[in-house]
Write an enzyme that holds these catalytic residues in place. Structure first.
Site, PDB file in Angstrom:
ATOM      1  N   SER A  62      35.486  27.462  40.073  1.00  0.00           N
ATOM      2  CA  SER A  62      34.965  28.742  40.549  1.00  0.00           C
ATOM      3  C   SER A  62      33.498  28.577  40.900  1.00  0.00           C
ATOM      4  O   SER A  62      32.793  27.780  40.281  1.00  0.00           O
ATOM      5  CB  SER A  62      35.117  29.812  39.469  1.00  0.00           C
ATOM      6  OG  SER A  62      34.380  30.971  39.783  1.00  0.00           O
ATOM      7  N   SER A  63      33.041  29.353  41.866  1.00  0.00           N
ATOM      8  CA  SER A  63      31.626  29.293  42.227  1.00  0.00           C
ATOM      9  C   SER A  63      30.728  29.834  41.118  1.00  0.00           C
ATOM     10  O   SER A  63      29.520  29.590  41.116  1.00  0.00           O
ATOM     11  CB  SER A  63      31.370  30.067  43.524  1.00  0.00           C
ATOM     12  OG  SER A  63      31.762  31.422  43.370  1.00  0.00           O
ATOM     13  N   CYS A  64      31.304  30.551  40.131  1.00  0.00           N
ATOM     14  CA  CYS A  64      30.487  31.087  39.051  1.00  0.00           C
ATOM     15  C   CYS A  64      30.027  29.999  38.078  1.00  0.00           C
ATOM     16  O   CYS A  64      29.240  30.278  37.172  1.00  0.00           O
ATOM     17  CB  CYS A  64      31.212  32.191  38.305  1.00  0.00           C
ATOM     18  SG  CYS A  64      32.507  31.611  37.209  1.00  0.00           S
ATOM     19  N   TYR A  89      33.761  32.779  31.161  1.00  0.00           N
ATOM     20  CA  TYR A  89      34.674  32.234  32.177  1.00  0.00           C
ATOM     21  C   TYR A  89      34.077  30.987  32.818  1.00  0.00           C
ATOM     22  O   TYR A  89      34.771  29.973  33.010  1.00  0.00           O
ATOM     23  CB  TYR A  89      34.937  33.300  33.234  1.00  0.00           C
ATOM     24  CG  TYR A  89      35.819  32.849  34.373  1.00  0.00           C
ATOM     25  CD1 TYR A  89      37.182  32.642  34.176  1.00  0.00           C
ATOM     26  CD2 TYR A  89      35.287  32.646  35.640  1.00  0.00           C
ATOM     27  CE1 TYR A  89      38.000  32.250  35.223  1.00  0.00           C
ATOM     28  CE2 TYR A  89      36.096  32.248  36.693  1.00  0.00           C
ATOM     29  CZ  TYR A  89      37.451  32.053  36.482  1.00  0.00           C
ATOM     30  OH  TYR A  89      38.250  31.652  37.521  1.00  0.00           O
ATOM     31  N   LYS A  93      35.489  27.043  32.895  1.00  0.00           N
ATOM     32  CA  LYS A  93      35.709  26.290  34.126  1.00  0.00           C
ATOM     33  C   LYS A  93      34.889  24.998  34.151  1.00  0.00           C
ATOM     34  O   LYS A  93      35.360  23.961  34.635  1.00  0.00           O
ATOM     35  CB  LYS A  93      35.391  27.161  35.341  1.00  0.00           C
ATOM     36  CG  LYS A  93      36.432  28.238  35.616  1.00  0.00           C
ATOM     37  CD  LYS A  93      37.771  27.625  35.976  1.00  0.00           C
ATOM     38  CE  LYS A  93      38.809  28.653  36.337  1.00  0.00           C
ATOM     39  NZ  LYS A  93      40.111  28.041  36.681  1.00  0.00           N
ATOM     40  N   HIS A 153      38.504  41.981  41.466  1.00  0.00           N
ATOM     41  CA  HIS A 153      37.283  41.532  42.122  1.00  0.00           C
ATOM     42  C   HIS A 153      36.833  42.589  43.129  1.00  0.00           C
ATOM     43  O   HIS A 153      37.492  43.607  43.328  1.00  0.00           O
ATOM     44  CB  HIS A 153      37.510  40.182  42.793  1.00  0.00           C
ATOM     45  CG  HIS A 153      37.628  39.051  41.823  1.00  0.00           C
ATOM     46  ND1 HIS A 153      38.815  38.402  41.568  1.00  0.00           N
ATOM     47  CD2 HIS A 153      36.706  38.463  41.022  1.00  0.00           C
ATOM     48  CE1 HIS A 153      38.624  37.446  40.672  1.00  0.00           C
ATOM     49  NE2 HIS A 153      37.348  37.470  40.320  1.00  0.00           N
TER      50      HIS A 153
END
Length: 311
Positions: A108-110, A137, A141, A180
């Site tokens: 994920s980009s987070c 989260y 990841k 989202h």
């Protein structure tokens, strides 16, 4: 991937997994295997072990994950870190034990720092602090990424990790507590239009900038990378273009046909100020997105009208 290879899509009912399934089927892959959560709980290590011993998949797309927006991440942070760590650990370990040819892990980009320079390059991972609202989260990841790299280094596995930008498309989640931004906007404006409301209240100030990709483009990129990318280093998947949440809301409002006004509740968090991925690495391999945002949003609202029964 050979067209007859046995391919396991973990999370085939979700936004990304279902798109990967559609893409593989459209390309002529027929030996696809998947299980619903009721059939196989990926948190259950013995059950995962039995599944791998029986099925012996050649390739795996690991798209199964607990996902959600700012509210869900902030409210259920323990669930997010526990469930994602367990799923990843079980699938990766048994993929290794059963000598899977290749695995693609959906990150994920987070995972990138809150204050990362923009656009975000892959090497910025772990360079600064994370965004607090989705830290649990993100750490799960990141653990998945490091796990893939560790299996590659220690055992010679071929586990690749891709970092998608914000995704939207068919089979998205429209639950306002867990969704989202795009499905949340679509539902809020649609309900306001049907209910004859004068205004819609949205979280934050609308100033953050985000990048959005249609999930069908994401699936195409994943299949492309499964065939052509074999490095341990992570790789971004995105469009290379971003938009403010305020401008996005105005576009969705127009597509839905809501005539009222938007009220921004600045007492609620905005999240990361900007998140735009650097996709030069992916483009250098010869892939780029095809679906532009305005076209994707129109198609998704059409899908929502036909398939989602909320009001």
């Amino acid at each position: 991937m050979d067209k007859n290879a046995k391919i396991f899509i973990a999370g085939h009912r979700g936004l990304v997994g279902s798109a990967i399934k559609r893409r593989l089927e459209s390309l002529g892959y027929k030996n696809l295997i998947f299980r619903t959560h009721q059939e196989l709980d990926l948190i259950d290590a013995p059950a995962v072990a039995d599944f791998f011993k029986k099925e012996k998949p050649d390739y795996i797309f690991l798209a199964a994950a607990k996902v959600g927006g700012i509210m869900a991440n902030f409210t259920y942070s323990a669930d997010f870190i526990y469930q994602n760590l367990m799923v990843q650990s079980n699938v990766l370990h048994h993929a290794h034990l059963n000598k899977v040819k290749k695995l693609l892990f959906l990150g994920s980009s987070c995972v990138y720092p809150r204050e990362a320079p923009q656009p975000i390059k892959e090497e910025y991972l772990l360079s600064r602090g994370l965004e607090e609202t989705n830290k649990s989260y993100a750490i799960a990841k990141i653990a998945g990424i490091i796990s893939c790299q560790s299996y590659n280094r220690q055992y010679g596995a071929n586990f690749i990790s891709v970092m998608p930008t914000n995704l939207y498309g068919p089979n998205d989640n429209y639950d306002l507590e867990n969704s989202h931004v795009i499905p949340a906007l679509i539902r809020k404006f649609h309900e306001a239009k049907i209910g004859g409301k004068d205004e819609v209240v949205l979280w934050g100030t609308g100033s953050p900038k985000r990048e959005f990709m249609h999930v069908d483009d994401m699936a195409d990129a994943c299949v492309f990378l499964m065939n052509y990318y074999n490095e341990s280093e992570i790789i971004n998947i995105g469009t290379g273009e971003d938009i403010t949440i305020k401008d996005l809301a105005e576009i969705v409002k127009e597509i839905v046909g809501f005539q009222g006004k938007i009220v921004w509740d600045s007492s609620k968090p905005d999240g990361t100020p900007r998140k735009l991925l650097d996709v030069n690495k992916l483009r250098a391999l010869g892939w780029r997105h095809k679906i532009e945002l305005i076209d994707g949003l129109r198609s998704v609202y059409g899908y929502f009208i036909k398939n989602i029964r909320i009001v």
